[in-house]
Design a protein around this motif. Structure first.
Motif, PDB file in Angstrom:
ATOM      1  N   ALA A   1       0.927  -1.109  -0.161  1.00  0.00           N
ATOM      2  CA  ALA A   1       0.153   0.158   0.023  1.00  0.00           C
ATOM      3  C   ALA A   1       0.968   1.246  -0.074  1.00  0.00           C
ATOM      4  O   ALA A   1       0.379   2.308  -0.456  1.00  0.00           O
ATOM      5  N   THR A   2       2.016   1.139   0.640  1.00  0.00           N
ATOM      6  CA  THR A   2       2.994   2.411   0.484  1.00  0.00           C
ATOM      7  C   THR A   2       4.022   2.278  -0.278  1.00  0.00           C
ATOM      8  O   THR A   2       4.680   3.259  -0.344  1.00  0.00           O
ATOM      9  N   SER A   3       4.038   1.260  -1.255  1.00  0.00           N
ATOM     10  CA  SER A   3       5.061   1.060  -2.105  1.00  0.00           C
ATOM     11  C   SER A   3       5.424   2.313  -3.097  1.00  0.00           C
ATOM     12  O   SER A   3       6.719   2.858  -3.475  1.00  0.00           O
ATOM     13  N   GLN A   4       4.658   3.144  -3.519  1.00  0.00           N
ATOM     14  CA  GLN A   4       4.524   4.274  -4.335  1.00  0.00           C
ATOM     15  C   GLN A   4       5.314   5.416  -3.759  1.00  0.00           C
ATOM     16  O   GLN A   4       6.245   5.973  -4.153  1.00  0.00           O
ATOM     17  N   LEU A   5       5.139   5.608  -2.367  1.00  0.00           N
ATOM     18  CA  LEU A   5       5.983   6.624  -1.609  1.00  0.00           C
ATOM     19  C   LEU A   5       7.217   6.172  -1.517  1.00  0.00           C
ATOM     20  O   LEU A   5       8.019   7.251  -1.828  1.00  0.00           O
ATOM     21  N   PHE A   6       7.659   5.001  -1.447  1.00  0.00           N
ATOM     22  CA  PHE A   6       8.998   4.601  -1.520  1.00  0.00           C
ATOM     23  C   PHE A   6       9.662   4.856  -2.761  1.00  0.00           C
ATOM     24  O   PHE A   6      10.936   5.148  -2.988  1.00  0.00           O
ATOM     25  N   ARG A   7       9.066   4.468  -3.805  1.00  0.00           N
ATOM     26  CA  ARG A   7       9.574   4.703  -5.188  1.00  0.00           C
ATOM     27  C   ARG A   7       9.745   5.951  -5.692  1.00  0.00           C
ATOM     28  O   ARG A   7      10.698   6.442  -6.199  1.00  0.00           O
ATOM     29  N   ALA A   8       8.649   6.911  -5.126  1.00  0.00           N
ATOM     30  CA  ALA A   8       8.743   8.287  -5.383  1.00  0.00           C
ATOM     31  C   ALA A   8       9.904   8.970  -4.817  1.00  0.00           C
ATOM     32  O   ALA A   8      10.679   9.946  -5.624  1.00  0.00           O
ATOM     33  N   LYS A   9      10.582   8.537  -3.656  1.00  0.00           N
ATOM     34  CA  LYS A   9      11.618   8.855  -3.261  1.00  0.00           C
ATOM     35  C   LYS A   9      12.982   8.105  -3.434  1.00  0.00           C
ATOM     36  O   LYS A   9      14.094   8.533  -2.787  1.00  0.00           O
ATOM     37  N   ASN A  10      12.862   6.972  -4.115  1.00  0.00           N
ATOM     38  CA  ASN A  10      14.077   6.173  -4.298  1.00  0.00           C
ATOM     39  C   ASN A  10      14.623   5.671  -2.961  1.00  0.00           C
ATOM     40  O   ASN A  10      15.926   5.791  -2.718  1.00  0.00           O
ATOM     41  N   VAL A  11      13.718   5.248  -2.094  1.00  0.00           N
ATOM     42  CA  VAL A  11      14.070   4.629  -0.959  1.00  0.00           C
ATOM     43  C   VAL A  11      13.843   3.311  -0.818  1.00  0.00           C
ATOM     44  O   VAL A  11      12.717   2.672  -0.931  1.00  0.00           O
ATOM     45  N   PRO A  12      14.903   2.358  -0.655  1.00  0.00           N
ATOM     46  CA  PRO A  12      14.437   1.181  -0.608  1.00  0.00           C
ATOM     47  C   PRO A  12      14.214   0.601   1.091  1.00  0.00           C
ATOM     48  O   PRO A  12      14.066   1.275   1.806  1.00  0.00           O
ATOM     49  N   LEU A  13      13.153  -0.430   0.712  1.00  0.00           N
ATOM     50  CA  LEU A  13      12.557  -0.989   2.182  1.00  0.00           C
ATOM     51  C   LEU A  13      12.843  -2.553   2.322  1.00  0.00           C
ATOM     52  O   LEU A  13      12.576  -3.258   1.454  1.00  0.00           O
ATOM     53  N   GLU A  14      13.716  -2.517   3.445  1.00  0.00           N
ATOM     54  CA  GLU A  14      14.203  -4.009   3.494  1.00  0.00           C
ATOM     55  C   GLU A  14      13.277  -4.630   4.477  1.00  0.00           C
ATOM     56  O   GLU A  14      12.761  -3.813   5.357  1.00  0.00           O
ATOM     57  N   THR A  15      12.963  -5.813   4.663  1.00  0.00           N
ATOM     58  CA  THR A  15      12.073  -6.705   5.482  1.00  0.00           C
ATOM     59  C   THR A  15      12.967  -7.777   6.132  1.00  0.00           C
ATOM     60  O   THR A  15      13.543  -8.241   5.255  1.00  0.00           O
ATOM     61  N   ARG A  16      12.721  -8.125   7.340  1.00  0.00           N
ATOM     62  CA  ARG A  16      13.300  -9.076   7.992  1.00  0.00           C
ATOM     63  C   ARG A  16      11.912  -9.858   8.748  1.00  0.00           C
ATOM     64  O   ARG A  16      11.842  -9.472   9.869  1.00  0.00           O
TER      65      ARG A  16
END
Length: 197
Positions: free
Chosen positions: A44-59
């Motif tokens: 749901a928030t992936s577009q926000l991360f793409r717009a700022k070119n910020v990677p989101l890592e998960t564990r």
């Protein structure tokens, strides 16, 4: 259009918080898989991360016990934490990580960013209604200042707690803990025995 959307969000959040505080909010509690809640919130928030070119890592551990919670409300909390994290990190150099832990008493979720961090005096302010960290006289506040108070109300209603760990210049970690269905069941016989005495 943007201003009308912002006002609509503000009105909805004010109404939502009023319902939570008065005990009139509707809850749909069931056994849920928190991994799928986290994954849906990330989508749901992936577009926000793409717009700022910020990677989101998960564990995320592969297998976890279920928790009893309102799925939509929990998604609301995670979207708020993820949105806040990406909002305060720098474009291109920002980084956000979501970690999930299984403790004897339940599950813990951490959302960590490498943003500017939050001073100790502001760490309580941000959980107050309409309050945000920073100097609002010189900085234009982003958002309504209601996301964190609403998130804390939701987590506490579900029997958990929500907190922040941060130092200025060292990013921030927002975490919450919720009991698993197993942990709740382990305590139920004690309550039942006490009530029957």
């Amino acid at each position: 259009i943007q201003e009308s959307e912002r006002l609509t969000r503000l009105i909805n959040q004010v109404l939502d918080l009023a319902k939570l505080e008065s005990g009139r909010a509707e809850w749909r509690v069931s056994a849920i898989d928190i991994r799928s809640v986290i994954e849906d919130s990330i989508n749901a928030t992936s577009q926000l991360f793409r717009a700022k070119n910020v990677p989101l890592e998960t564990r995320l551990p592969p297998s976890l016990p279920p928790i009893r919670a309102d799925r939509d409300r929990l998604v609301q909390v995670l979207i708020n934490l993820l949105s806040n994290a990406v909002k305060f990190v720098a474009a291109d150099t920002g980084r956000v990580e979501v970690e999930l832990f299984h403790d004897p008493d339940g599950l813990r979720v951490h959302v960590t960013d490498n943003g500017p961090g939050i001073s100790r005096e502001n760490q309580q302010v941000i959980f107050e209604k309409f309050r945000q960290a920073g100097d609002t006289m010189t900085e234009k506040p982003e958002g309504t200042g209601l996301g964190l108070p609403i998130s804390r109300q939701i987590i506490e209603h579900l029997g958990g707690r929500l907190w922040v760990q941060s130092e200025p210049g060292a990013g921030a970690t927002f975490g919450f803990a919720l009991p698993t269905s197993e942990a709740i069941a382990a305590h139920e016989p004690i309550v039942a025995a006490a009530g029957g005495a």
